[in-house]
Design an enzyme around this catalytic site. Structure first.
Site, PDB file in Angstrom:
ATOM      1  N   LYS A 156      31.906  10.429  53.096  1.00  0.00           N
ATOM      2  CA  LYS A 156      32.494  11.478  52.069  1.00  0.00           C
ATOM      3  C   LYS A 156      32.059  12.837  52.595  1.00  0.00           C
ATOM      4  O   LYS A 156      30.790  12.945  52.915  1.00  0.00           O
ATOM      5  CB  LYS A 156      31.977  11.140  50.718  1.00  0.00           C
ATOM      6  CG  LYS A 156      32.724   9.943  50.095  1.00  0.00           C
ATOM      7  CD  LYS A 156      32.198   9.907  48.384  1.00  0.00           C
ATOM      8  CE  LYS A 156      33.204   8.919  48.062  1.00  0.00           C
ATOM      9  NZ  LYS A 156      32.587   8.918  46.509  1.00  0.00           N
ATOM     10  N   PHE A 200      30.525   1.441  49.261  1.00  0.00           N
ATOM     11  CA  PHE A 200      32.054   1.285  48.821  1.00  0.00           C
ATOM     12  C   PHE A 200      32.021   0.372  47.723  1.00  0.00           C
ATOM     13  O   PHE A 200      31.837  -0.893  47.744  1.00  0.00           O
ATOM     14  CB  PHE A 200      32.962   0.756  49.832  1.00  0.00           C
ATOM     15  CG  PHE A 200      34.446   1.007  49.526  1.00  0.00           C
ATOM     16  CD1 PHE A 200      35.146   2.149  49.132  1.00  0.00           C
ATOM     17  CD2 PHE A 200      35.068  -0.049  49.315  1.00  0.00           C
ATOM     18  CE1 PHE A 200      36.467   2.304  48.688  1.00  0.00           C
ATOM     19  CE2 PHE A 200      36.523  -0.033  49.164  1.00  0.00           C
ATOM     20  CZ  PHE A 200      37.036   1.013  48.711  1.00  0.00           C
ATOM     21  N   HIS A 206      38.748   4.515  37.699  1.00  0.00           N
ATOM     22  CA  HIS A 206      38.381   5.820  37.469  1.00  0.00           C
ATOM     23  C   HIS A 206      38.020   6.336  35.880  1.00  0.00           C
ATOM     24  O   HIS A 206      39.196   6.356  35.444  1.00  0.00           O
ATOM     25  CB  HIS A 206      39.263   6.756  38.188  1.00  0.00           C
ATOM     26  CG  HIS A 206      38.910   8.312  38.084  1.00  0.00           C
ATOM     27  ND1 HIS A 206      38.720   9.151  39.201  1.00  0.00           N
ATOM     28  CD2 HIS A 206      39.030   8.952  36.797  1.00  0.00           C
ATOM     29  CE1 HIS A 206      38.446  10.409  38.588  1.00  0.00           C
ATOM     30  NE2 HIS A 206      38.585  10.352  37.166  1.00  0.00           N
ATOM     31  N   GLU A 286      31.471  12.571  40.779  1.00  0.00           N
ATOM     32  CA  GLU A 286      31.144  13.847  40.932  1.00  0.00           C
ATOM     33  C   GLU A 286      31.615  14.777  39.344  1.00  0.00           C
ATOM     34  O   GLU A 286      31.926  13.957  38.683  1.00  0.00           O
ATOM     35  CB  GLU A 286      32.398  14.507  41.952  1.00  0.00           C
ATOM     36  CG  GLU A 286      33.711  13.923  41.994  1.00  0.00           C
ATOM     37  CD  GLU A 286      34.626  14.403  43.098  1.00  0.00           C
ATOM     38  OE1 GLU A 286      35.593  15.235  42.968  1.00  0.00           O
ATOM     39  OE2 GLU A 286      34.367  13.743  44.208  1.00  0.00           O
ATOM     40  N   ARG A 290      35.778  22.630  35.696  1.00  0.00           N
ATOM     41  CA  ARG A 290      37.127  23.510  35.334  1.00  0.00           C
ATOM     42  C   ARG A 290      37.674  22.714  33.973  1.00  0.00           C
ATOM     43  O   ARG A 290      37.166  21.548  33.587  1.00  0.00           O
ATOM     44  CB  ARG A 290      38.096  23.400  36.132  1.00  0.00           C
ATOM     45  CG  ARG A 290      38.371  21.990  36.600  1.00  0.00           C
ATOM     46  CD  ARG A 290      39.560  22.152  37.625  1.00  0.00           C
ATOM     47  NE  ARG A 290      40.074  20.712  37.827  1.00  0.00           N
ATOM     48  CZ  ARG A 290      39.589  19.608  38.725  1.00  0.00           C
ATOM     49  NH1 ARG A 290      38.627  19.987  39.573  1.00  0.00           N
ATOM     50  NH2 ARG A 290      40.177  18.529  38.783  1.00  0.00           N
TER      51      ARG A 290
END
Ligand code: MV4
Length: 451
Positions: A156, A200, A206, A286, A290
């Site tokens: 990454k 991985f 998610h 991560e 925002r």
């Protein structure tokens, strides 16, 4: 705070405008030459053109945007999402000009923008992370680390996020090529080729947690969202909350971990911690510093206005609620209606919307800047509407979404309404808990035709 300049366009500019006006705060819009006819220009109290269509010359043009703020007498800037929202230098420049940046501190933005650094900070705070390395020195370094961690691994870009400069590596023989191409991609996209490596995780979900903090050290979580339905480009298509098929103990652990993470970062605005969930394991991925596209899902579930709260904490006020005031009720789901063609690998569809019919009714929220006759410029992202459905149960929310999508009719450009309808009717999706590769196995072409 008396006047806010909204440094964005489209639906999020309207969203911020509403929150500001509800608080009795005046608004200033900025627009590019391609967006003169846009609704966000009309809804604001004043509007300034900041440059031509290409974003680099308008919505990313810091001198022009700051000038518009100073000329209009704005005392704050809301960046929305995308464009300058996660640009630490912009946040700093705002402060240098006496403008309140409605978002986190430049320090928080820059730490979280460096994914390897963010991971190190989270590891130090005992937030669970994917086993991996810090910044790699070379392909040989990567090969050595991969052998130790065990294949498959993922390379990454530390300046990345959202999928660019990322490679899955399944065997030792693939390391060198993957390293070279990921580094080149990261260099080209972020002017920073630095890579790190991690184990991985196969077929995870998610799941992200919404947090918001104030400048008095109060931080709360506003629950999680499952965003596993993503396009090959890593753009989300459908988001929902609560995350389906998540055990109560895993859910509570996730919320606790997110609070720990946000506190470790001394976080002072709305933000999102992204996790990969595999079985009962959760791994920090991560942090997005925002307000996100999918924030309405959490607003519908918890009955709070996150943008209003963002403005209040930026103005130096305390959060208007504490953790114990926040109770999730029912289920909420969002479908993104983009001007793109699912049968053409989601290629952007520029053009003019000839007819626009958006849904409504109890439990349905639509955030959109679309109207009949509006041309979609080729310069920006293709989101034209977010449809959010709430229900007492997931079943009811899905049914309400199905009805809302059937009401939706946009003529003139291809949209994702049809594929969203096919997904919410899909048996496996309805069963709940699909992984991030759900859409890879979904026949987008067959589903694209709107009934
Ligand atoms: C991963 C992963 C599996 N294992 N990391 C994709 C975008 C970027 N934010 C990180 N991503 C991933 N990181 C490890 N160690 C799988 C992905 C991933 C993914 C993550 C979330 C949603 C959709 C995805 C699609 C492909 C890959």
């Amino acid at each position: 705070m008396r006047k806010i300049l909204i440094a964005n366009r489209g639906e999020i500019a309207l969203r911020v405008n509403r929150a500001a006006h509800e608080l009795g705060i005046a608004t200033v819009a900025i627009f590019s030459e391609a967006d003169r006819a846009s609704l966000h220009v009309r809804s604001a109290d004043e509007a300034y053109c900041v440059g031509p269509g290409p974003a680099a010359r308008s919505y990313l043009n810091i001198p022009n945007i700051v000038s518009a703020a100073l000329i209009s007498g704005a005392d704050a800037i809301h960046p929305g999402y995308g464009f300058l929202a996660e640009n630490a230098r912009f946040a700093e420049i705002c402060a240098d000009h006496g403008l309140t940046f409605i978002g986190p501190t430049p320090e928080a933005i820059s730490t979280m923008g460096d994914k390897a650094r963010a991971k190190a900070m989270m590891a130090a705070a005992k937030v669970p992370i994917t086993p991996g390395t810090g910044i790699l020195e070379s392909a040989a370094d990567a090969a050595k680390a991969a052998a130790k961690i065990g294949f498959p691994v993922m390379l990454k870009a530390t300046a990345g996020g959202g999928g660019k400069g990322m490679r899955v590596v399944r065997a030792p023989g693939e390391v060198e090529h993957a390293y070279a191409t990921a580094q080149a991609e990261a260099e080209a996209n972020f002017k920073n080729g630095a890579l790190y490596l991690e184990k991985f995780i196969e077929q995870p979900r998610h799941v992200e947690v919404q947090v918001i903090g104030d400048t008095f050290g109060n931080v709360v979580h506003v629950g999680e969202r499952d965003c596993s339905v993503q396009k090959p480009s890593h753009q989300k298509l459908i988001e929902e909350a609560p995350a389906p098929a998540l055990g109560e103990r895993v859910r509570e652990r996730l919320h606790g971990v997110a609070l720990t993470a946000a506190r470790a970062a001394r976080y002072t605005s709305a933000g999102t911690l992204e996790f990969l969930v595999s079985g009962d394991d959760v791994f920090f991925m991560e942090m997005n510093t925002r307000i996100q596209v999918e924030h309405p899902v959490s607003e519908m579930l918890y009955g709070v206005d996150l943008v209003r709260e963002q403005i209040r904490v930026a103005a130096g006020e305390k959060l208007s609620f504490s953790q114990k005031d926040l109770k999730a009720r029912g289920h909420a789901i969002e479908c993104r209606i983009n001007a793109e063609d699912p049968s053409q690998n989601f290629a952007p569809a520029a053009g003019t919307m000839r007819e626009v019919v958006l849904p409504g009714g109890y439990g349905v929220r639509v955030d959109s800047h679309a109207y009949a006759g509006l041309a979609i410029p080729p310069f920006y992202d293709s989101l034209i509407a977010k449809i959010v459905a709430w229900g007492e149960t997931r079943e009811q929310a899905l049914k309400r979404m199905e009805c809302a999508l059937r009401e939706t009719y946009i003529d003139g450009v291809a949209t994702t309404a049809g594929i969203c309808l096919a997904i919410v009717r899909d048996e496996r999706f309805r069963a709940g808990g699909v992984s991030i590769d759900f859409l890879n196995h979904f026949d987008a072409a067959a589903a694209a035709a709107h009934p």
